[in-house]
Design an enzyme around this catalytic site. Structure first.
Site, PDB file in Angstrom:
ATOM      1  N   ASP A  74      85.347  17.619  57.355  1.00 52.13           N
ATOM      2  CA  ASP A  74      86.626  17.416  58.032  1.00 52.13           C
ATOM      3  C   ASP A  74      87.672  16.959  57.031  1.00 52.13           C
ATOM      4  O   ASP A  74      87.355  16.320  56.019  1.00 52.13           O
ATOM      5  CB  ASP A  74      86.498  16.363  59.145  1.00 52.13           C
ATOM      6  CG  ASP A  74      85.457  16.742  60.189  1.00 52.13           C
ATOM      7  OD1 ASP A  74      85.610  17.797  60.811  1.00 52.13           O
ATOM      8  OD2 ASP A  74      84.499  15.976  60.352  1.00 52.13           O
ATOM      9  N   ASP A  76      91.036  14.788  57.336  1.00 53.79           N
ATOM     10  CA  ASP A  76      91.909  13.973  58.179  1.00 53.79           C
ATOM     11  C   ASP A  76      93.154  13.568  57.403  1.00 53.79           C
ATOM     12  O   ASP A  76      93.117  13.391  56.177  1.00 53.79           O
ATOM     13  CB  ASP A  76      91.167  12.723  58.655  1.00 53.79           C
ATOM     14  CG  ASP A  76      89.992  13.070  59.565  1.00 53.79           C
ATOM     15  OD1 ASP A  76      90.009  14.160  60.172  1.00 53.79           O
ATOM     16  OD2 ASP A  76      89.055  12.256  59.659  1.00 53.79           O
ATOM     17  N   ASP A 156      87.652   0.989  57.763  1.00 47.40           N
ATOM     18  CA  ASP A 156      86.384   0.265  57.813  1.00 47.40           C
ATOM     19  C   ASP A 156      85.809  -0.052  56.446  1.00 47.40           C
ATOM     20  O   ASP A 156      85.638  -1.211  56.082  1.00 47.40           O
ATOM     21  CB  ASP A 156      85.373   1.013  58.691  1.00 47.40           C
ATOM     22  CG  ASP A 156      85.237   2.486  58.335  1.00 47.40           C
ATOM     23  OD1 ASP A 156      85.777   2.918  57.289  1.00 47.40           O
ATOM     24  OD2 ASP A 156      84.596   3.226  59.116  1.00 47.40           O
TER      25      ASP A 156
END
EC number: 2.7.7.19
Length: 450
Positions: A74, A76, A156
């Site tokens: 992916d 992002d 995170d």
């Protein structure tokens, strides 16, 4: 001194893991990321945002994987444009999410996710936006917008807080992510206990990234996990299903399973396994199923989570069926059906397995009980069942673990699939038909003549 002990003794103070006024700015000629390795659709989004006067960065796992020489799944994007501004720029977009408001830019089946820079919750008092937390500290809504520096602090792990700037093709590192990549270390940004309470799924992500990237979890990041693992019970079961797919269908499912168990996370996802944690037969079947799935993923073959879930819960279904028969005196088939229902009803409270997968699981389990009944037309009905192949593969795994008659049964079905029709009839004819109770016929007495 062990690696963990050494790391603990030299662990950076908490302030070193949050945003500072200094930013490592790595120019294009000092890193290995090339635009040719970035999705064409992601580049389109980055360029349009940039040309419209917005800041636009490739961020997170895409940057991390490109730096490691991996191919990202992916791409992002983070930007200073609000979701509504993004939607105005892209007709092929839709806004999603309540907890995190995002824009999805659609290019056929390819989806580019665009998120606005997150800000600090303290900004809520200034009326900038809306955020809310539960009493335990879990974020319920998080649509507070801010700067790129604040956004980095809100992410995170340090290795996921790296930004690729489309304006000058440089990398921005606010949290020491590049150093942690070099040291093969997974480290949380900020106070670990606070960050886990904000979102307990971060504990699962720590394990997943450690296994996927072949890194170790830092001592400060790993030490609270066992104690805080029960917080996962507060996560919606539907979200945990999605996370479980990433964990067990990643291509490293067997290794991930063992690490989940080590950190007391497996028991939160599959509490039904708690009583079987030390059962060697159950653990061997689960390991074999995960290993089989990992091999299929490596060979780019199709896999289904129903197969993994069938292995995880199989011995519980068998044990429960025996208990039902002993307690109620029900026939074995009825007891087995009841055991399946009870097992699935209990499991979906933790992980909301969709019906399309539980239906397949039921088929796999029921066929285990029917594959020994091969007489007459039964063998042909089983062979043409839509889920025969999955049930057959499951039978072979059980044979590896349990041996005995299951090996012979698996070999019979292996041969039965490959032979011609005449040979199939011959194989079935050689089987001993079940001996039922013979029906007696009585000759009618002739009527007495009048």
């Amino acid at each position: 001194m062990s690696d963990d002990a050494l790391e603990s003794s030299v662990a950076a103070p908490e302030s070193d893991k949050v945003v500072s006024t200094y930013s490592d700015h790595i120019p294009r000629d000092e890193h290995n990321i090339s635009r040719s390795d970035i999705s064409e659709n992601a580049l389109k989004v980055l360029y349009r945002l940039h040309k419209s006067g917005h800041k636009a960065f490739l961020v997170g796992g895409g940057v991390r994987d490109l730096l490691l020489g991996l191919k990202p799944k992916d791409f992002d994007i983070a930007t200073d444009a609000t979701p509504d501004e993004v939607k105005k720029l892209f007709r092929n977009s839709r806004l999603v999410g309540r907890r995190f408001r995002l824009a999805h830019i659609l290019f056929g089946r390819d989806i580019i996710e665009v998120a606005t820079f997150r800000g600090h919750h303290s900004d809520e008092a200034q009326g900038k936006n809306v955020s809310s937390q539960s009493q335990e500290g879990m974020l319920l809504r998080d649509n507070v917008y801010g700067s790129i520096e604040e956004d980095a602090e809100r992410r995170d792990f340090t290795v996921n807080a790296l930004y690729y700037d489309i304006a000058d093709f440089s990398i921005r590192d606010f949290c020491g992510g590049l150093q942690d990549l070099e040291q093969r270390r997974i480290d949380l940004i900020g106070d670990p206990e606070t960050r886990y309470r904000e979102d307990p799924v971060r504990m699962l992500r720590a394990v997943r990234f450690a296994v996927k990237l072949q890194m170790r979890i830092s001592e400060r990041t790993s030490s609270p996990i066992k104690q805080l693992a029960p917080l996962l019970k507060d996560i919606p079961a539907a979200r945990l299903f999605e996370e479980s797919l990433k964990l067990l269908l990643s291509g490293q499912g067997e290794q991930t399973y063992q690490m989940l168990k080590e950190y007391n996370l497996l028991q939160q996802l599959y509490p039904i396994l708690f009583d079987q944690a030390e059962d060697p037969k159950s653990q061997a079947l689960i390991a074999a199923a995960l290993r089989n799935t990992d091999e299929r993923i490596a060979d780019e073959k199709r896999v289904t989570p129903a197969f993994i879930y069938s292995a995880l819960l199989w011995y519980n279904v068998e044990q429960k069926a025996q208990e039902v028969m002993a307690e109620s005196g029900l026939p074995s088939n009825d007891a087995f059906l009841m055991a399946m229902n009870e097992t699935l009803d209990f499991q979906i409270k933790s992980i909301a397995i969709p019906k399309r997968f539980t239906t397949t699981m039921r088929d796999i389990w029921m066929l285990q009980t029917r594959m020994s009944k091969r007489y007459g037309k039964h063998a042909y009905r089983i062979l043409h069942h839509p889920k025969f192949r999955a049930a057959y593969d499951f039978l072979l795994l059980r044979g590896e673990i349990e041996g005995g008659d299951l090996i012979e049964l698996g070999e019979w079905w292996t041969q039965f699939q490959d032979v011609d029709e005449d040979s199939k009839r011959s194989m079935v004819a050689k089987l001993n038909k079940p001996v039922g109770k013979r029906r007696r016929y009585y000759k009618k007495k002739p009527k007495a003549s009048q």
